[in-house]
Enzyme design. Structure first.
Site, PDB file in Angstrom:
ATOM      1  CB  THR A  43      -0.935   0.015   1.215  1.00 55.11           C
ATOM      2  OG1 THR A  43      -0.170  -0.183   2.410  1.00 55.11           O
ATOM      3  CG2 THR A  43      -1.968  -1.111   1.112  1.00 55.11           C
ATOM      4  CG  HIS A  48       6.312   1.166   8.240  1.00 52.96           C
ATOM      5  ND1 HIS A  48       6.249   0.528   9.454  1.00 52.96           N
ATOM      6  CD2 HIS A  48       5.052   1.117   7.735  1.00 52.96           C
ATOM      7  CE1 HIS A  48       5.026   0.120   9.687  1.00 52.96           C
ATOM      8  NE2 HIS A  48       4.279   0.448   8.657  1.00 52.96           N
ATOM      9  CG  HIS A  51       6.309  -3.640   7.311  1.00 57.26           C
ATOM     10  ND1 HIS A  51       6.226  -2.388   6.731  1.00 57.26           N
ATOM     11  CD2 HIS A  51       5.048  -4.135   7.318  1.00 57.26           C
ATOM     12  CE1 HIS A  51       4.973  -2.150   6.392  1.00 57.26           C
ATOM     13  NE2 HIS A  51       4.240  -3.190   6.744  1.00 57.26           N
ATOM     14  CE  LYS A  85      -3.933   0.249   9.375  1.00 55.79           C
ATOM     15  NZ  LYS A  85      -2.700   0.948   9.775  1.00 55.79           N
ATOM     16  NE  ARG A  89      -5.119  -0.887   5.547  1.00 48.58           N
ATOM     17  CZ  ARG A  89      -3.889  -0.761   6.011  1.00 48.58           C
ATOM     18  NH1 ARG A  89      -3.054   0.096   5.441  1.00 48.58           N
ATOM     19  NH2 ARG A  89      -3.475  -1.477   7.039  1.00 48.58           N
ATOM     20  CD  GLN A 179      -4.189 -11.957   6.438  1.00 53.79           C
ATOM     21  OE1 GLN A 179      -4.400 -10.761   6.245  1.00 53.79           O
ATOM     22  NE2 GLN A 179      -3.494 -12.387   7.477  1.00 53.79           N
ATOM     23  CG  ASP A 200      -2.098  -5.602  13.227  1.00 58.53           C
ATOM     24  OD1 ASP A 200      -1.279  -6.533  13.103  1.00 58.53           O
ATOM     25  OD2 ASP A 200      -2.066  -4.573  12.526  1.00 58.53           O
ATOM     26  CE  LYS A 235       1.372   0.449  14.876  1.00 56.88           C
ATOM     27  NZ  LYS A 235       0.277   0.378  13.884  1.00 56.88           N
ATOM     28  CE  LYS A 238       2.546   4.549  11.647  1.00 55.38           C
ATOM     29  NZ  LYS A 238       2.289   4.894  10.245  1.00 55.38           N
ATOM     30  CB  THR A 239       8.862   9.859  14.868  1.00 53.99           C
ATOM     31  OG1 THR A 239       8.809  10.489  13.574  1.00 53.99           O
ATOM     32  CG2 THR A 239       9.765   8.643  14.810  1.00 53.99           C
TER      33      THR A 239
END
Length: 422
Positions: A43, A48, A51, A85, A89, A179, A200, A235, A238-239
């Protein structure tokens, strides 16, 4: 790492959040070489830092003699996983997905052995089977095995349904079945017996286990890793400034290095266990001695070096360290033009300068000072440096202040910097 101890080792390192049929799975991997998979939906054009944990876990299995499969969600990424989420998305087109699939496949192959003959990692795309399936066949052959009552009670769906401002579309609701079908196909065609993913993903993984059991009467397994947050609640991955990407063009190796340097002290040894292959006994010893001779600082540097080398390689690690020396220790003797280009990319604030200006004006343009008057005061207080050299009076910024004829580093104190780009 021996096969018999693999699951126990993962548990001791804090890498397991959920595991299905634990004892049976331990017996299976003790006596067999298993095929396992993890899925990544393209996506974005890059994976990042969030992962890394599943990628590293796949690598741990491969080192232990098992056969990892990476499934790129060329089809499922067109739908979008709703798991935890807050809103739907953004939908992406086929062209973007195809481009991002190619880029992410290259990234994955950097971390796993995809070439050796012995248990090489396999890269697949679920568009291979979904592009050949029609909706009637899917509903008849797959949908009949799933109860709506069960599906709406899965945490990822239930959370969205309980929010009247968002809800969940049928498109997203169907993702769980897609999935599950991935797991079934991989089990059928590649003898996959284990799916791994983030915490998740447990609802999606358990649906795949359910489908396989209903259709084949065979037992398969699921394993999830914790979704990490630092003790301040942020998280992992993330920043305040956004995602830390694995692609050096989106997040420079310097910024990647600094991410690890800036984690809270309380996370250092947990992250050493989770993300590195350092022996647990060594990590435990480091933790016991963390207050001796700046141990925790040295271990944080060790973590930053280890992770930057793992993701970006030795050369880019050295560049990140040169930039760190340049910024924090004002050592410009080894700085390179490519290092300054990293800084311009995302390392520190930068401004474009087209004409000759004086230092006071430069400080205002760079937001290091709010006015020329404040800039004058800062200069007089000896708190301003140009390329690491303190200055105590206003001056024009001329060619001798331009590194490689293109860059000038302005600093206020030790932590506030701006790169002038000429």
């Amino acid at each position: 790492m021996s096969e018999v101890n693999l699951i126990t080792t993962l548990q001791n390192r804090g890498l397991i959040f959920h595991v299905a049929h634990e004892n049976n799975l331990k017996t299976l991997i003790k006596n067999n070489s298993v095929s396992l998979y993890c899925g990544f939906d393209p996506t974005e054009e890059s994976l990042h830092i969030g992962h890394l944990l599943p990628l590293i876990t796949l690598k741990r299995f491969q080192i232990s003699g098992h056969h990892p499969i990476v499934l790129i969600g060329g089809a499922t990424s067109l739908i979008g996983d709703p798991s935890f989420k807050h809103q739907e998305r953004e939908m992406h087109g086929h062209d973007n997905i195809d481009c991002w699939t190619e880029k992410i496949s290259k990234q994955v192959s950097y971390f796993l052995d995809c070439h050796s003959n012995n248990k090489k990692a396999l890269l697949l795309n679920n568009n291979q089977w979904f592009s050949k399936m029609n909706i009637i066949s899917f509903l008849r052959d797959i949908g009949k095995y799933f109860s709506i009552n069960t599906m709406i009670n899965k945490s990822a769906v239930k959370t969205r349904i309980s929010r009247p401002d968002q809800g969940i579309s049928f498109t997203e609701f169907s993702y769980n079945l897609l999935q599950a079908y991935d797991f079934f196909i991989l089990h059928k065609e590649h003898n996959v017996s284990l799916q791994i993913g983030g915490a998740d993903q447990w609802g999606n993984i358990s649906s795949g286990m359910h489908l396989i059991h209903r259709k084949t009467k065979q037992e398969v397994y699921g394993l999830t890793m914790p979704l990490l947050t630092q003790s301040n609640g942020i998280k992992f991955g993330k920043t305040e400034l956004g995602t830390i990407w694995l692609d050096s063009k989106k997040t420079s190796p310097y910024k990647f290095y600094q991410f690890w340097m800036n984690i809270e002290d309380s996370s250092v040894y947990r992250f050493l266990r989770l993300f590195t292959f350092i022996n647990l006994s060594e990590i435990n010893k480091r933790e016991e001695e963390k207050y001796i001779n700046n141990g925790i600082i040295n271990d944080k540097i060790f973590l930053a070096r280890t992770m930057t080398r793992f993701v970006h390689g030795e050369k880019k690690l050295l560049a990140a360290e040169r930039i760190t020396e340049f910024l924090f220790f004002k050592n410009i003797s080894h700085i390179r033009e490519s290092d300054l280009q990293q800084l311009q990319q995302d390392g520190i604030p930068s401004v474009q300068i087209k004409t000759i200006i004086d230092l006071q004006e430069a400080l205002v343009l760079s937001s290091l000072a709010t006015s020329r008057t404040q800039a004058k005061t800062m200069i007089s207080a000896n708190s301003i440096s140009i390329n690491g050299i303190k200055v105590n009076k206003n001056c024009l910024l001329k060619n001798q202040e331009k590194l490689f004829g293109k860059f000038t580093l302005l600093s206020r104190g030790k932590k506030n910097h701006c790169l002038l780009c000429w």
